[in-house]
Design a protein around this motif. Sequence first.
Motif, PDB file in Angstrom:
ATOM      1  N   GLN A 198       2.124   7.211  -6.511  1.00 50.91           N
ATOM      2  CA  GLN A 198       1.374   8.576  -6.853  1.00 50.91           C
ATOM      3  C   GLN A 198       2.444   9.634  -6.373  1.00 50.91           C
ATOM      4  O   GLN A 198       2.332  10.811  -7.241  1.00 50.91           O
ATOM      5  N   LEU A 244      -6.830  -6.720  -5.234  1.00 50.30           N
ATOM      6  CA  LEU A 244      -7.037  -5.313  -5.379  1.00 50.30           C
ATOM      7  C   LEU A 244      -6.000  -4.349  -5.534  1.00 50.30           C
ATOM      8  O   LEU A 244      -5.700  -3.422  -5.901  1.00 50.30           O
ATOM      9  N   LEU A 245      -5.011  -4.952  -4.199  1.00 53.52           N
ATOM     10  CA  LEU A 245      -3.741  -4.070  -3.889  1.00 53.52           C
ATOM     11  C   LEU A 245      -2.922  -4.324  -5.023  1.00 53.52           C
ATOM     12  O   LEU A 245      -2.164  -3.127  -5.839  1.00 53.52           O
ATOM     13  N   CYS A 247       0.901  -1.211  -0.093  1.00 54.75           N
ATOM     14  CA  CYS A 247       0.105  -0.127  -0.094  1.00 54.75           C
ATOM     15  C   CYS A 247       0.910   1.230  -0.031  1.00 54.75           C
ATOM     16  O   CYS A 247       0.589   2.300  -0.649  1.00 54.75           O
ATOM     17  N   ASP A 291      -1.397  -0.477 -11.916  1.00 57.22           N
ATOM     18  CA  ASP A 291      -2.158   0.617 -12.524  1.00 57.22           C
ATOM     19  C   ASP A 291      -1.370   1.870 -12.386  1.00 57.22           C
ATOM     20  O   ASP A 291      -0.961   2.590 -13.514  1.00 57.22           O
ATOM     21  N   VAL A 292      -1.033   2.384 -11.219  1.00 55.38           N
ATOM     22  CA  VAL A 292      -0.601   3.494 -10.697  1.00 55.38           C
ATOM     23  C   VAL A 292       1.007   3.441 -11.143  1.00 55.38           C
ATOM     24  O   VAL A 292       1.705   4.250 -11.282  1.00 55.38           O
ATOM     25  N   TYR A 324      -8.520  -2.827   1.423  1.00 61.62           N
ATOM     26  CA  TYR A 324      -8.411  -3.113   0.325  1.00 61.62           C
ATOM     27  C   TYR A 324      -9.191  -4.426   0.317  1.00 61.62           C
ATOM     28  O   TYR A 324      -9.374  -5.042  -0.608  1.00 61.62           O
ATOM     29  N   VAL A 364       1.774   2.126  -3.420  1.00 60.53           N
ATOM     30  CA  VAL A 364       0.983   2.875  -4.225  1.00 60.53           C
ATOM     31  C   VAL A 364       1.013   4.168  -3.991  1.00 60.53           C
ATOM     32  O   VAL A 364       1.063   5.268  -4.997  1.00 60.53           O
ATOM     33  N   PHE A 419      -3.689  -4.814  -8.093  1.00 57.10           N
ATOM     34  CA  PHE A 419      -4.074  -4.098  -9.431  1.00 57.10           C
ATOM     35  C   PHE A 419      -4.022  -2.787  -9.383  1.00 57.10           C
ATOM     36  O   PHE A 419      -3.358  -1.923 -10.319  1.00 57.10           O
ATOM     37  N   HIS A 420      -4.064  -2.011  -8.142  1.00 56.17           N
ATOM     38  CA  HIS A 420      -3.683  -0.662  -7.732  1.00 56.17           C
ATOM     39  C   HIS A 420      -2.498  -0.188  -8.157  1.00 56.17           C
ATOM     40  O   HIS A 420      -1.965   0.569  -8.772  1.00 56.17           O
ATOM     41  N   LEU A 421      -1.355  -1.081  -7.375  1.00 58.00           N
ATOM     42  CA  LEU A 421       0.109  -0.920  -7.755  1.00 58.00           C
ATOM     43  C   LEU A 421       0.413  -0.876  -9.331  1.00 58.00           C
ATOM     44  O   LEU A 421       1.176  -0.269  -9.863  1.00 58.00           O
TER      45      LEU A 421
END
Length: 215
Positions: free
Chosen positions: A46, A97-98, A39, A104-105, A92, A42, A100-102
């Motif tokens: 950002q 889901l974690l 997390c 993506d970003v 999450y 991520v 996927f977010h990592l």
Amino acid sequence: MDLFSRSWSALRAAVAGLADEDFAQPSGCAGWLVRDLVCHLVIDAQDVLITLATPTEARPTRDAVTYWEVADTAPTGEDPLDALIVRLAAAYQEPRLLKFHLDDVGSAAGRAAALADPGLRVGTRDQVLTAGDYLSAYVLEWTLHHLDLVAHLPHLADPPTEGLARSRALLEEIAQGAYPTSLTDRDALLIGTGRRRPTATEAAELGGRRPLYLG
């Protein structure tokens, strides 16, 4: 710039290879599980995107070495921001889901870094750096967190050797002195940042040198 991309790609690949049960294992960061560390990555991604999209005409106030703040005490995981990361990670619920977010970003951050002009001046944390210095500093960030990720997961690959070497060199500049040549790059980073206690022999070679707690 290229080393940033290789270090970041290797770290993201290691996260992509995690099994669901790996997320509940402890990481090398005090007070954080692997899911909390992911997390945090991520948030790091950002930060890279925000910084590279924050150009400035001001003169640089920091470089890849002076970017780092050195604390007197080791982190405990109880800092308000550290505690927030734990709550965010828990939200999450599912590891996918974690991941996927990592992905993506993190992919976007990697692309932005590859397109950045190394001489571009950018603002972050009320300081100004060139994009090249900022991304060079993040080689150390990625390498240390890659070591944190694999701390209790020995089946995962270590960071790239060139990233370890560059990170050691950067840490030695921050420390204003070289670590004993008997230490591998990996051990120099772990001991030098307080992630591992030195053995008696290592401590003697270090001569009472204190670890650096970077933030």
